[in-house]
Enzyme design. Structure first.
Site, PDB file in Angstrom:
ATOM      1  N   ALA A  63     -57.705 -73.573  90.975  1.00  0.00           N
ATOM      2  CA  ALA A  63     -56.711 -74.705  91.077  1.00  0.00           C
ATOM      3  C   ALA A  63     -56.135 -74.844  89.642  1.00  0.00           C
ATOM      4  O   ALA A  63     -56.835 -74.558  88.722  1.00  0.00           O
ATOM      5  CB  ALA A  63     -57.269 -75.890  91.567  1.00  0.00           C
ATOM      6  N   GLY A 102     -60.946 -72.286  93.230  1.00  0.00           N
ATOM      7  CA  GLY A 102     -59.833 -72.173  94.568  1.00  0.00           C
ATOM      8  C   GLY A 102     -59.451 -70.934  94.639  1.00  0.00           C
ATOM      9  O   GLY A 102     -58.902 -70.558  95.995  1.00  0.00           O
ATOM     10  N   GLU A 105     -61.569 -69.571  97.165  1.00  0.00           N
ATOM     11  CA  GLU A 105     -61.521 -70.444  98.445  1.00  0.00           C
ATOM     12  C   GLU A 105     -60.323 -69.972  99.452  1.00  0.00           C
ATOM     13  O   GLU A 105     -60.272 -70.120 100.566  1.00  0.00           O
ATOM     14  CB  GLU A 105     -61.378 -71.933  98.172  1.00  0.00           C
ATOM     15  CG  GLU A 105     -62.660 -72.495  97.476  1.00  0.00           C
ATOM     16  CD  GLU A 105     -62.438 -73.848  97.032  1.00  0.00           C
ATOM     17  OE1 GLU A 105     -61.803 -74.143  96.092  1.00  0.00           O
ATOM     18  OE2 GLU A 105     -63.155 -74.821  97.568  1.00  0.00           O
ATOM     19  N   GLU A 125     -66.588 -74.432  89.035  1.00  0.00           N
ATOM     20  CA  GLU A 125     -66.199 -75.848  89.074  1.00  0.00           C
ATOM     21  C   GLU A 125     -67.512 -76.690  88.565  1.00  0.00           C
ATOM     22  O   GLU A 125     -67.048 -77.545  87.876  1.00  0.00           O
ATOM     23  CB  GLU A 125     -66.160 -76.313  90.536  1.00  0.00           C
ATOM     24  CG  GLU A 125     -64.726 -75.936  91.160  1.00  0.00           C
ATOM     25  CD  GLU A 125     -64.890 -74.599  91.671  1.00  0.00           C
ATOM     26  OE1 GLU A 125     -65.371 -73.684  91.488  1.00  0.00           O
ATOM     27  OE2 GLU A 125     -63.931 -74.415  92.849  1.00  0.00           O
TER      28      GLU A 125
HETATM   29  C1  3H9 Z   1     -60.728 -75.298  91.340  1.00  0.00           C
HETATM   30  O1  3H9 Z   1     -60.432 -74.291  91.404  1.00  0.00           O
HETATM   31  C2  3H9 Z   1     -61.193 -76.413  91.957  1.00  0.00           C
HETATM   32  C3  3H9 Z   1     -60.914 -75.876  93.446  1.00  0.00           C
HETATM   33  O2  3H9 Z   1     -62.270 -76.250  94.345  1.00  0.00           O
HETATM   34  C4  3H9 Z   1     -59.717 -76.750  94.148  1.00  0.00           C
HETATM   35  C5  3H9 Z   1     -60.257 -78.347  94.143  1.00  0.00           C
HETATM   36  C6  3H9 Z   1     -58.904 -78.789  94.979  1.00  0.00           C
HETATM   37  N1  3H9 Z   1     -55.736 -74.245  85.618  1.00  0.00           N
HETATM   38  O3  3H9 Z   1     -58.698 -69.052  79.191  1.00  0.00           O
HETATM   39  P1  3H9 Z   1     -57.451 -68.318  78.866  1.00  0.00           P
HETATM   40  C7  3H9 Z   1     -54.605 -71.428  81.331  1.00  0.00           C
HETATM   41  S1  3H9 Z   1     -61.131 -75.770  89.520  1.00  0.00           S
HETATM   42  C8  3H9 Z   1     -54.721 -74.269  84.424  1.00  0.00           C
HETATM   43  O4  3H9 Z   1     -57.018 -68.418  77.355  1.00  0.00           O
HETATM   44  P2  3H9 Z   1     -58.695 -65.764  79.146  1.00  0.00           P
HETATM   45  C9  3H9 Z   1     -55.367 -71.700  80.036  1.00  0.00           C
HETATM   46  O5  3H9 Z   1     -55.176 -72.931  79.593  1.00  0.00           O
HETATM   47  C10 3H9 Z   1     -60.485 -74.475  88.770  1.00  0.00           C
HETATM   48  N2  3H9 Z   1     -54.497 -73.565  83.397  1.00  0.00           N
HETATM   49  O6  3H9 Z   1     -57.411 -66.888  78.945  1.00  0.00           O
HETATM   50  C11 3H9 Z   1     -54.357 -70.779  79.022  1.00  0.00           C
HETATM   51  O7  3H9 Z   1     -53.559 -71.470  78.902  1.00  0.00           O
HETATM   52  P3  3H9 Z   1     -52.763 -71.540  77.169  1.00  0.00           P
HETATM   53  C12 3H9 Z   1     -61.673 -73.336  88.726  1.00  0.00           C
HETATM   54  C13 3H9 Z   1     -55.444 -72.441  83.449  1.00  0.00           C
HETATM   55  O8  3H9 Z   1     -57.982 -64.402  79.695  1.00  0.00           O
HETATM   56  C14 3H9 Z   1     -54.063 -69.700  79.844  1.00  0.00           C
HETATM   57  O9  3H9 Z   1     -54.335 -70.005  81.326  1.00  0.00           O
HETATM   58  N3  3H9 Z   1     -61.445 -72.181  87.897  1.00  0.00           N
HETATM   59  C15 3H9 Z   1     -56.411 -72.240  84.517  1.00  0.00           C
HETATM   60  O10 3H9 Z   1     -59.544 -65.864  78.057  1.00  0.00           O
HETATM   61  C16 3H9 Z   1     -54.971 -68.418  79.626  1.00  0.00           C
HETATM   62  O11 3H9 Z   1     -56.481 -68.955  79.724  1.00  0.00           O
HETATM   63  C17 3H9 Z   1     -61.628 -72.235  86.460  1.00  0.00           C
HETATM   64  O12 3H9 Z   1     -62.448 -72.896  86.042  1.00  0.00           O
HETATM   65  C18 3H9 Z   1     -56.484 -73.050  85.311  1.00  0.00           C
HETATM   66  N4  3H9 Z   1     -57.402 -72.917  86.433  1.00  0.00           N
HETATM   67  O13 3H9 Z   1     -59.662 -66.221  80.411  1.00  0.00           O
HETATM   68  C19 3H9 Z   1     -61.172 -70.933  85.860  1.00  0.00           C
HETATM   69  N5  3H9 Z   1     -57.041 -71.347  83.938  1.00  0.00           N
HETATM   70  O14 3H9 Z   1     -52.331 -70.128  77.253  1.00  0.00           O
HETATM   71  C20 3H9 Z   1     -60.760 -71.461  84.388  1.00  0.00           C
HETATM   72  C21 3H9 Z   1     -56.707 -70.927  82.794  1.00  0.00           C
HETATM   73  O15 3H9 Z   1     -51.605 -72.288  77.570  1.00  0.00           O
HETATM   74  N6  3H9 Z   1     -60.110 -70.483  83.541  1.00  0.00           N
HETATM   75  N7  3H9 Z   1     -55.685 -71.644  82.339  1.00  0.00           N
HETATM   76  O16 3H9 Z   1     -53.671 -71.968  76.638  1.00  0.00           O
HETATM   77  C22 3H9 Z   1     -60.732 -69.350  83.010  1.00  0.00           C
HETATM   78  O17 3H9 Z   1     -62.100 -69.491  83.095  1.00  0.00           O
HETATM   79  C23 3H9 Z   1     -60.277 -68.389  82.141  1.00  0.00           C
HETATM   80  O18 3H9 Z   1     -58.829 -68.888  81.958  1.00  0.00           O
HETATM   81  C24 3H9 Z   1     -59.984 -67.307  82.787  1.00  0.00           C
HETATM   82  C25 3H9 Z   1     -59.046 -66.266  81.661  1.00  0.00           C
HETATM   83  C26 3H9 Z   1     -61.206 -66.301  82.819  1.00  0.00           C
HETATM   84  C27 3H9 Z   1     -59.394 -67.113  84.156  1.00  0.00           C
END
Ligand code: 3H9
Length: 705
Positions: A63, A102, A105, A125
């Protein structure tokens, strides 16, 4: 209006593509687009099969976290997925990159799942204090069983494609072009007469209470102080106790509730703060990082060896320099011993060790550094010695090589001035053990060039550390804020609190370890030597760091000598009361005229330790030593054991209100000396305005843009 969701129909197969860089986070636009696509395809009888995949470097990474905590525009993902799952055609979801939260999901609402062999799937999460809210807690147990599902939610770590297949989470692992593989897979299903296969229609075998208790106990250890695992268990339990629709409703209540908890707010704050740290005003893409392939490290002691391991772990060649062969061999033997310990713990193989050791070479000659792109000095804190080392490095290193010091206290401007390349000098402050701790303070001098700072950030990422920028000052960000924190802990021991009383209050608050136990672990002598080398720094109060000196005077250096603030059995880290130390500290208090008290509460310990730390943080912000309050929070949560669920000291201050912090500081200022408890002007100003550090930082960022 352009939409991130598009459909292409070919040969009766509709391919839904989600394209929302950088990570296809599921925003309102994606939810709207997926709903519209599902509604369109539901009535299109010419479409026989559906594929869903993502463009770019990854499948949906979850999400859109930036939407949490405010008004979330409709439609809700859980409702979109009900419509999607109900499609009359078989749906194949094709995953690549990191499919998270998500994102998985969405995949679970498809009828079949295939994944690229490099894909990873997980539910992170729990690290954000959230319970999955798009029906993951009801669908995943139906697909892979309650135990495996609960483990994935509680653990938070992603699994690879092969493991996901073994779990039954995906049907097939594929290689090559994913779109082609997905379309072919769908055609095969159609040819075999396969139709929709909805996860919601599957049954879940209940998990025994005994097994739930075991998983709960494990999760409590892994996520100390956090309520999310308990909520996960509650939601997953509904998957076998309730019909699907009721389970969905319960998950919704639990997940929405989890989003509103202070711990979730704190952890989401850190998610963004950890990514914002690398944004440095004035540094742009034009300041391209320099190429760093070969590292030199001066000093093969604990720190130098740990730094070499951090680089070797990332495949980077490191040359360790020490004064003589014997010292060098000792250093290399320690590195090997540390790697061997990892093999024993099953974290790496013997072949991994050999491969890493082959990247670390030793030398006693600075001339071995002539090809190094970066040299990090990690010798003991002696300005004269460091100046000599830097002058020598300046002589042997090639033009453009970066020279860094790992000092934690000394003025790096003076070290830079010992070279003819001050623009190439900076601080890289690692935390012990350097191969484990995530934090790297990147200390910029008055003269460090932009591209050198950019190189340090790029390098931090490469060695899987979080780089945080600091200006030069005594202790930089982390240790400078430790000073008042430790000052109060040590003073309270003189006033009559036991070390266990102080530390248990701090650990109860969420610090990984109380500060007095930390001193025992690091060595009481370390703090004493730092103070001796910097007599003009710190507090003029005679009680300042007095407890350390009392222990040091007796040779009670902490764990290494079996006695310090606590007593230790040989070879054990378990803390026992050290009565002799308590007696001597009481005598010292009497000499200093410190009134002994028996009413020091846990609340007082927290206020004195944490508020004084926050006050120093406010000074650090006004002086521009740290760029943002979030940077300080990242320093403390990734390097000093401050609980992530508290969000870091500055976020915590905002949560309890800056007026509360200020009132506490003023209260202790009246009771103790006013010098130590002078409120930082920024704290006074923001408290008077009813503002917060977060609001102050946002306003500053806005006016700068
Ligand atoms: C969820 O899904 C709940 C569900 O159950 C639904 C409930 C209704 N959202 O980390 P990076 C941005 S909770 C918004 O530097 P990497 C990040 O801020 C979610 N933004 O790259 C950054 O922005 P900026 C569960 C996001 O290659 C840019 O993308 N999911 C999100 O080192 C690049 O990110 C997570 O917790 C997001 N979800 O790593 C996953 N994700 O360039 C969280 C990333 O402006 N994300 N951004 O600074 C990660 O673990 C890593 O970002 C990922 C890529 C491994 C995907």
């Amino acid at each position: 209006m352009s939409t991130p969701v598009s459909i292409q129909i070919e040969d009766g197969i509709a391919v839904i593509t989600i394209d929302s860089p950088p990570v296809n986070a599921i925003s309102a636009a994606i939810r709207r687009g997926l709903l519209a696509a599902s509604e369109q395809l539901a009535t299109d009888t010419s479409v026989k099969g559906v594929v869903l995949l993502c463009a770019g470097r990854t499948f949906m990474a979850g999400a859109d976290i930036s939407e949490f905590g405010g008004f979330m525009p409709p439609p809700e993902l859980r409702n979109v997925l009900t419509v999607f799952e109900s499609l009359p055609q078989p749906i194949v979801v094709a995953l690549h990159g990191t499919a998270l939260g998500g994102g998985v999901e969405v995949a679970l609402a498809g009828h079949y799942r295939i994944a690229d062999k490099g894909a990873k799937l997980g539910f992170p999460e729990v690290t954000l204090g959230i319970v999955p809210g798009a029906v993951g807690t009801q669908r995943l147990p139906r697909l892979i069983g309650a135990e495996n599902a609960l483990k994935m939610f509680l653990d938070g770590k992603a699994v690879g494609a092969e493991e996901a297949k073994a779990l039954g989470l995906i049907d097939e692992v594929v290689e090559g072009d994913l779109r082609t593989a997905a379309v072919d897979y769908t055609k095969k299903l159609l040819a075999a007469g396969k139709g929709p296969r909805r996860v919601r229609d599957l049954q879940v075998a209940p998990l025994s209470e005994e097994r739930i208790s075991e998983l709960r106990a494990q999760a409590r250890k892994q996520h100390k102080g956090v309520i999310t695992p308990e909520l996960d268990i509650l939601a997953v339990r509904a998957s076998w106790e309730l019909p699907f629709e009721q389970g969905l409703a319960l998950e919704r209540a639990i997940s929405d509730g989890s989003l509103a908890t202070p711990e979730s707010k704190a952890m989401r704050h850190l998610f963004f703060a950890e990514r914002e740290v690398a944004e440095v005003p004035g540094i742009s893409k034009a300041d391209a990082p320099r190429d760093v392939k070969r590292i030199g490290i001066i000093g093969s002691g604990t720190m130098g060896g740990g730094i070499a391991m951090a680089f070797a772990n990332a495949g980077i060649h490191a040359t360790l320099i020490d004064i003589d062969q014997a010292a060098l061999e000792r250093g290399l033997a320690t590195v090997r011993k540390n790697y061997d310990a990892s093999v024993k713990r099953g974290r790496m193989t013997a072949a991994d060790v050999e491969q890493r050791m082959s990247l670390i070479v030793g030398s006693t000659s600075y001339d071995s550094l002539k090809d190094a792109d970066l040299v990090i000095e990690a010798v003991f804190e002696d300005m004269g010695l460091k100046k000599k080392i830097f002058a020598e490095l300046d002589r042997v290193c090639k033009p453009g090589a970066i020279l860094a010091t790992n000092t934690s206290t000394l003025d790096i401007n003076l070290i830079a001035a010992a070279t003819k390349r001050p623009q190439d000098v900076l601080g890289l402050h690692f935390f012990s053990p350097a191969n484990v701790m995530r934090l790297l303070e990147i200390v910029r001098t008055d003269t460090t060039a932009n591209d050198v700072v950019a190189t340090a950030f790029a390098l931090a990422k490469k060695i899987r550390k979080i780089g945080v920028l600091s200006k030069v000052c005594f202790g930089f960000i982390g240790n400078r804020m430790m000073d008042p924190y430790a000052r109060e802990a040590q003073r309270m021991v003189l006033e009559g609190a036991t070390p266990a009383q102080v530390d248990s209050a701090l650990e109860g608050f969420g610090m990984a370890m109380g500060i007095l136990a930390v001193f025992d672990m690091a060595g009481v002598d370390v703090g004493v030597k730092v103070r001796a080398a910097n007599p003009d720094k710190g507090s003029p109060d005679p009680t300042f760091y007095r407890a350390d000196q009392v222990l040091y005077g007796q040779g009670w250096l902490g764990q290494k000598s079996g006695k310090g603030y606590y007593k230790y059995e040989a070879g054990s880290r378990e803390r026992h009361p050290h009565e002799e130390a308590l007696k001597l500290l009481a005598e010292e208090a009497q000499k200093l005229g410190v009134a002994r008290r028996s009413d020091i509460s846990a609340q007082e310990v927290l206020e004195r330790c944490i508020y004084s730390m926050i006050n120093e943080g406010a000074r650090i912000l006004e002086e521009g030593v740290a760029l943002r309050p979030g940077d300080i929070d990242v320093v403390y949560t990734s390097g000093y054991g401050f609980a992530r669920w508290r969000g870091g000291p500055m976020f915590y201050a905002d949560q309890i209100g800056l007026d509360t912090v200020l009132a506490g500081i003023q209260k202790y200022g009246k009771r103790f000396n006013a010098v130590d408890w002078t409120p930082a002007p920024l704290l006074v100003k923001l408290a008077a305005e009813g503002s917060s550090f977060t609001a102050w930082a946002a306003a500053r960022a806005k006016s700068a843009s």
